[in-house]
Enzyme design. Structure first.
Site, PDB file in Angstrom:
ATOM      1  N   TYR A  26       9.903  83.910  -5.933  1.00 35.62           N
ATOM      2  CA  TYR A  26       8.653  83.458  -6.542  1.00 35.62           C
ATOM      3  C   TYR A  26       8.587  83.806  -8.031  1.00 35.62           C
ATOM      4  O   TYR A  26       8.281  82.942  -8.860  1.00 35.62           O
ATOM      5  CB  TYR A  26       7.437  84.062  -5.808  1.00 35.62           C
ATOM      6  CG  TYR A  26       6.159  83.599  -6.451  1.00 35.62           C
ATOM      7  CD1 TYR A  26       5.777  82.254  -6.381  1.00 35.62           C
ATOM      8  CD2 TYR A  26       5.370  84.471  -7.201  1.00 35.62           C
ATOM      9  CE1 TYR A  26       4.636  81.803  -7.020  1.00 35.62           C
ATOM     10  CE2 TYR A  26       4.228  84.017  -7.844  1.00 35.62           C
ATOM     11  CZ  TYR A  26       3.861  82.690  -7.747  1.00 35.62           C
ATOM     12  OH  TYR A  26       2.742  82.235  -8.398  1.00 35.62           O
ATOM     13  N   PHE A  80       0.435  84.185 -15.687  1.00 33.80           N
ATOM     14  CA  PHE A  80       1.204  83.976 -14.451  1.00 33.80           C
ATOM     15  C   PHE A  80       0.363  84.437 -13.270  1.00 33.80           C
ATOM     16  O   PHE A  80      -0.502  85.294 -13.396  1.00 33.80           O
ATOM     17  CB  PHE A  80       2.613  84.598 -14.514  1.00 33.80           C
ATOM     18  CG  PHE A  80       2.697  86.090 -14.596  1.00 33.80           C
ATOM     19  CD1 PHE A  80       2.836  86.863 -13.461  1.00 33.80           C
ATOM     20  CD2 PHE A  80       2.666  86.733 -15.831  1.00 33.80           C
ATOM     21  CE1 PHE A  80       2.942  88.247 -13.542  1.00 33.80           C
ATOM     22  CE2 PHE A  80       2.764  88.118 -15.930  1.00 33.80           C
ATOM     23  CZ  PHE A  80       2.892  88.877 -14.779  1.00 33.80           C
ATOM     24  N   SER A 253       6.130  74.288 -23.806  1.00 35.31           N
ATOM     25  CA  SER A 253       6.483  75.030 -22.593  1.00 35.31           C
ATOM     26  C   SER A 253       6.993  74.068 -21.529  1.00 35.31           C
ATOM     27  O   SER A 253       6.549  72.918 -21.459  1.00 35.31           O
ATOM     28  CB  SER A 253       5.228  75.748 -22.063  1.00 35.31           C
ATOM     29  OG  SER A 253       5.483  76.401 -20.835  1.00 35.31           O
ATOM     30  N   HIS A 255       6.944  75.518 -18.427  1.00 39.87           N
ATOM     31  CA  HIS A 255       6.469  76.344 -17.316  1.00 39.87           C
ATOM     32  C   HIS A 255       7.579  77.291 -16.843  1.00 39.87           C
ATOM     33  O   HIS A 255       7.697  77.580 -15.651  1.00 39.87           O
ATOM     34  CB  HIS A 255       5.997  75.444 -16.167  1.00 39.87           C
ATOM     35  CG  HIS A 255       4.754  75.933 -15.484  1.00 39.87           C
ATOM     36  ND1 HIS A 255       3.502  75.446 -15.765  1.00 39.87           N
ATOM     37  CD2 HIS A 255       4.565  76.873 -14.521  1.00 39.87           C
ATOM     38  CE1 HIS A 255       2.610  76.053 -14.992  1.00 39.87           C
ATOM     39  NE2 HIS A 255       3.223  76.926 -14.233  1.00 39.87           N
ATOM     40  N   ARG A 290      13.614  86.804 -24.053  1.00 42.33           N
ATOM     41  CA  ARG A 290      14.019  88.014 -23.330  1.00 42.33           C
ATOM     42  C   ARG A 290      14.177  89.210 -24.252  1.00 42.33           C
ATOM     43  O   ARG A 290      14.261  90.335 -23.788  1.00 42.33           O
ATOM     44  CB  ARG A 290      15.365  87.776 -22.604  1.00 42.33           C
ATOM     45  CG  ARG A 290      15.320  86.617 -21.609  1.00 42.33           C
ATOM     46  CD  ARG A 290      14.452  86.947 -20.394  1.00 42.33           C
ATOM     47  NE  ARG A 290      14.326  85.828 -19.488  1.00 42.33           N
ATOM     48  CZ  ARG A 290      13.269  85.010 -19.442  1.00 42.33           C
ATOM     49  NH1 ARG A 290      12.234  85.194 -20.274  1.00 42.33           N
ATOM     50  NH2 ARG A 290      13.202  84.013 -18.588  1.00 42.33           N
ATOM     51  N   GLY A 309       6.726  85.627 -20.204  1.00 42.47           N
ATOM     52  CA  GLY A 309       6.372  85.633 -18.790  1.00 42.47           C
ATOM     53  C   GLY A 309       7.211  86.633 -18.007  1.00 42.47           C
ATOM     54  O   GLY A 309       6.774  87.758 -17.721  1.00 42.47           O
ATOM     55  N   ARG A 310       8.454  86.265 -17.695  1.00 41.65           N
ATOM     56  CA  ARG A 310       9.236  87.100 -16.771  1.00 41.65           C
ATOM     57  C   ARG A 310       9.507  88.519 -17.267  1.00 41.65           C
ATOM     58  O   ARG A 310       9.561  89.441 -16.435  1.00 41.65           O
ATOM     59  CB  ARG A 310      10.507  86.362 -16.374  1.00 41.65           C
ATOM     60  CG  ARG A 310      10.167  85.153 -15.460  1.00 41.65           C
ATOM     61  CD  ARG A 310      11.399  84.444 -14.995  1.00 41.65           C
ATOM     62  NE  ARG A 310      11.111  83.250 -14.210  1.00 41.65           N
ATOM     63  CZ  ARG A 310      10.805  82.064 -14.729  1.00 41.65           C
ATOM     64  NH1 ARG A 310      10.718  81.913 -16.056  1.00 41.65           N
ATOM     65  NH2 ARG A 310      10.578  81.032 -13.947  1.00 41.65           N
TER      66      ARG A 310
END
Ligand code: FMN
Length: 359
Positions: A26, A80, A253, A255, A290, A309-310
């Site tokens: 996910y 998110f 973006s 997404h 990153r 995000g991540r």
């Protein structure tokens, strides 16, 4: 105090190693074959930064301003969904971690914590991500609720009218636990799709009629008494259209590669979009950032700020609010090093001359 990973890469590796297969699917997975997810990151790796030596840097800083708001650093926490899957305090933990670094957080419409509780837990979480709720009235009602809760700037996500084909989630049988959901959307209803009749198409017979048009978005922007940025633009003509309907800014973006697998990397589309809308229009971007050097490259190619995000997902998964704060600090420290070594004292000094793109 828990032992925190020392570097950004260790955050990603630890998150990959310590989260369950469902959570990895996910939070860290993407759509389809994950070509776009990988491409977002590769595009940054292909960009080269040209060092400059012996430049005067006294008085420099990472501070900038966006839509008249002061930012300590040109980074925002991307919206998110469902932070409670990673930390029991959910979005409150993330917002507090961001606040500790004076970084703005954009609260997802699919927050797993009540928007009022998140807003009151953090001064710097005053941006809210809107989603089209199937009608003008329902979408406006959601925006008004967020305004009443104290949110001041909106990001309307327009690139995910339907969930991407998420192989990894399907294989991992990812499902939300019963106690976690998009609690802020519940009062406004969500499009419901009864069982398909034979011969019916999910997209064209059921979903298509509830999708917004450019006119709907123009109406919304004109009706909400706060700036609205459009998130999820990749085509220069769509960017021009967003300017034309009065969007306060756009977020280039895809997404994070979670919707249309095969879409280009955001970094690759950024220069053409900035060229189309002009250098002064607020263009933000996300996808694949990153490290601090990636922020520098995005700014050099015309972004006014970036969303991450991540990396935040990993910080939250490993050490809650402390992890979010540490990841943001590492990103900023790395950006400062990159600025120094490329001879940029201020964010305004980061121009296209700083990067060399391999073609
Ligand atoms: C697990 C996950 C959930 C997301 N949920 C949302 C969301 O609710 N709304 C939204 O606009 N974008 C959502 N996004 C997309 C992010 O806002 C952002 O565009 C993307 O993560 C940027 O790419 P990056 O993860 O490579 O930094 C989500 C991304 C991830 C990884």
């Amino acid at each position: 105090m828990p032992q925190l990973p020392k570097t950004l890469n260790t955050y990603y590796e630890t998150a990959r190693e310590t989260t369950s297969m469902e959570m990895r699917a996910y939070f860290l997975g993407g759509a389809g074959d994950e070509r776009t997810l990988r491409r977002n990151e590769e595009a940054f790796r292909e960009a080269q930064i040209i060092p400059r030596v012996l430049q005067a840097l006294t008085g420099g800083s990472t501070a900038t301003s966006l839509l008249g708001q002061k930012l300590a650093c040109p980074v925002l926490v991307a919206p998110f969904a469902y932070h409670c899957l990673l930390d029991s305090s959910g979005e409150i933990a993330t917002a507090q971690g961001a606040e500790a670094q004076s970084v703005k957080m954009i609260l997802s419409a699919q927050s797993s914590v009540d928007m009022k509780a998140v807003r009151s837990a953090s001064d710097s979480c005053d941006w809210f991500q809107l989603v089209w709720m199937g009608s003008r009235e329902a979408t406006l009602a959601l925006a008004q609720t967020a305004l009443a809760a104290g949110f001041r700037t909106f990001v309307l996500t327009i690139d995910a009218p339907v969930q991407g084909v998420r192989d990894r989630e399907i294989e991992a049988e990812f499902k939300l636990p019963p106690d976690i959901g998009a609690i802020n959307l519940a009062p406004f209803g969500q499009p419901r799709f009864a069982a398909l009749k034979e011969g019916e198409s999910l997209i064209f017979d059921r979903i298509a009629h509830s999708l917004p048009s450019w006119d709907d978005i123009a109406w919304l922007i004109g009706t909400i008494s706060a700036p609205v940025l459009l998130k999820g633009i990749l085509h220069p003509d769509d960017a021009a259209r967003a300017v034309g309907i009065g969007a306060a800014g756009i977020i280039v973006s895809n997404h994070g590669g979670r919707v249309l697998d095969g879409a280009p990397a955001t970094l690759e589309m950024l220069p053409a979009i900035v060229k189309k809308v002009g250098p002064d229009y607020p263009v933000l971007m996300d996808g694949g950032i990153r490290r601090g050097v990636d922020i520098l490259v995005a700014l050099a190619l015309g972004a006014k700020a970036v969303l991450v995000g991540r990396p935040i997902v990993c910080g939250l998964a490993i050490a809650g609010s402390l992890g979010v704060s540490h990841v943001l600090r590492l990103l900023r420290d790395e950006l400062e090093v990159a600025m120094l070594l490329s001879g940029c004292a201020t964010i305004g000094d980061i121009t296209q001359d700083v990067v060399h793109l391999k073609r």
